[in-house]
Scaffold this motif. Structure first.
Motif, PDB file in Angstrom:
ATOM      1  N   UNK A 161       6.565  -5.916  -4.127  1.00  0.00           N
ATOM      2  CA  UNK A 161       6.674  -6.062  -5.582  1.00  0.00           C
ATOM      3  C   UNK A 161       7.974  -5.429  -6.061  1.00  0.00           C
ATOM      4  N   UNK A 162       8.300  -5.679  -7.308  1.00  0.00           N
ATOM      5  CA  UNK A 162       9.455  -5.019  -7.922  1.00  0.00           C
ATOM      6  C   UNK A 162       9.286  -3.508  -7.839  1.00  0.00           C
ATOM      7  N   UNK A 163       8.094  -3.036  -8.113  1.00  0.00           N
ATOM      8  CA  UNK A 163       7.821  -1.599  -8.065  1.00  0.00           C
ATOM      9  C   UNK A 163       8.047  -1.040  -6.663  1.00  0.00           C
ATOM     10  N   UNK A 164       7.625  -1.792  -5.630  1.00  0.00           N
ATOM     11  CA  UNK A 164       7.862  -1.372  -4.244  1.00  0.00           C
ATOM     12  C   UNK A 164       9.357  -1.272  -3.965  1.00  0.00           C
ATOM     13  N   UNK A 165      10.106  -2.276  -4.371  1.00  0.00           N
ATOM     14  CA  UNK A 165      11.552  -2.277  -4.134  1.00  0.00           C
ATOM     15  C   UNK A 165      12.223  -1.094  -4.823  1.00  0.00           C
ATOM     16  N   UNK A 166      11.808  -0.805  -6.033  1.00  0.00           N
ATOM     17  CA  UNK A 166      12.390   0.331  -6.762  1.00  0.00           C
ATOM     18  C   UNK A 166      12.045   1.638  -6.064  1.00  0.00           C
ATOM     19  N   UNK A 167      10.777   1.817  -5.709  1.00  0.00           N
ATOM     20  CA  UNK A 167      10.344   3.054  -5.038  1.00  0.00           C
ATOM     21  C   UNK A 167      11.050   3.222  -3.698  1.00  0.00           C
ATOM     22  N   UNK A 168      11.110   2.151  -2.918  1.00  0.00           N
ATOM     23  CA  UNK A 168      11.638   2.241  -1.565  1.00  0.00           C
ATOM     24  C   UNK A 168      13.163   2.262  -1.502  1.00  0.00           C
ATOM     25  N   UNK A 170      15.187   3.286  -4.278  1.00  0.00           N
ATOM     26  CA  UNK A 170      15.810   4.181  -5.252  1.00  0.00           C
ATOM     27  C   UNK A 170      14.983   5.439  -5.501  1.00  0.00           C
ATOM     28  N   UNK A 171      13.918   5.624  -4.717  1.00  0.00           N
ATOM     29  CA  UNK A 171      13.047   6.779  -4.880  1.00  0.00           C
ATOM     30  C   UNK A 171      13.546   7.992  -4.116  1.00  0.00           C
ATOM     31  N   UNK A 172      12.658   8.940  -3.934  1.00  0.00           N
ATOM     32  CA  UNK A 172      13.006  10.192  -3.243  1.00  0.00           C
ATOM     33  C   UNK A 172      13.512   9.944  -1.827  1.00  0.00           C
ATOM     34  N   UNK A 173      12.832   9.075  -1.099  1.00  0.00           N
ATOM     35  CA  UNK A 173      13.250   8.739   0.262  1.00  0.00           C
ATOM     36  C   UNK A 173      13.764   7.303   0.262  1.00  0.00           C
TER      37      UNK A 173
END
Length: 158
Positions: A35-42, A44-47
């Motif tokens: 999902x878009x949320x997965x792409x953002x987390x993975x 642009x997130x902490x890791x």
């Protein structure tokens, strides 16, 4: 004309659109689970799990390349190019070459020993493109995967 830059989190809806376009091209319309949320987390997130470059024209993303680090027991640090996608209407414009160049420059800046990726054996235009760029298409290797269901079955049986 287009410009190529590092992707930003707000680009991910358009990046997901390109991913879905690729899935359709590969006759796997229902295979995309990210999902878009997965792409953002993975991305642009902490890791940060991947590096993504986008190509845009008039604020519309028309191409992308997504790569991530791996490690070769024979070579050392390498990167894997997961996808290089150019929207169908502008394929053949040189955009694929420009995106691949960006990935190669990125890999070189990291000091990697290899950049690798897969290409479907029926995608002769892509194979020809990569070979013209100096890539070696290793037709004697098969891709091996365990999907989510396979992982669970493996663990249940071992």
């Amino acid at each position: 004309m287009y410009s190529i830059r590092e992707a930003k989190a707000e680009d991910m809806p358009q990046v997901l659109g390109l991913i879905q376009e690729l899935a359709s091209f590969e006759k796997e319309d229902n295979a995309v689970e990210v999902s878009v949320e997965d792409l953002i987390k993975d991305g642009f997130g902490e890791e940060k799990l991947f590096q993504c470059f986008v190509a845009e024209t008039a604020a519309v993303i028309v191409g992308m390349a997504l790569a991530y680090p791996r490690y070769s027991t024979w070579k050392g640090p390498v990167i894997h190019l997961e996808d290089l996608i150019v929207t169908e209407r502008i394929r053949g414009s040189g955009l694929g070459s420009a995106l691949l160049t960006e990935v190669v420059k990125y890999g070189n800046s990291l000091g990697v020993k290899r950049i690798s990726w897969e290409v479907l054996d029926w995608n002769e235009p892509a194979i020809s493109f990569y070979e013209k760029k100096g890539a070696r298409v290793m037709r004697d290797w098969d891709v091996v995967q365990l999907d989510e269901r396979g992982i669970k079955a493996f663990l249940e049986n071992n």
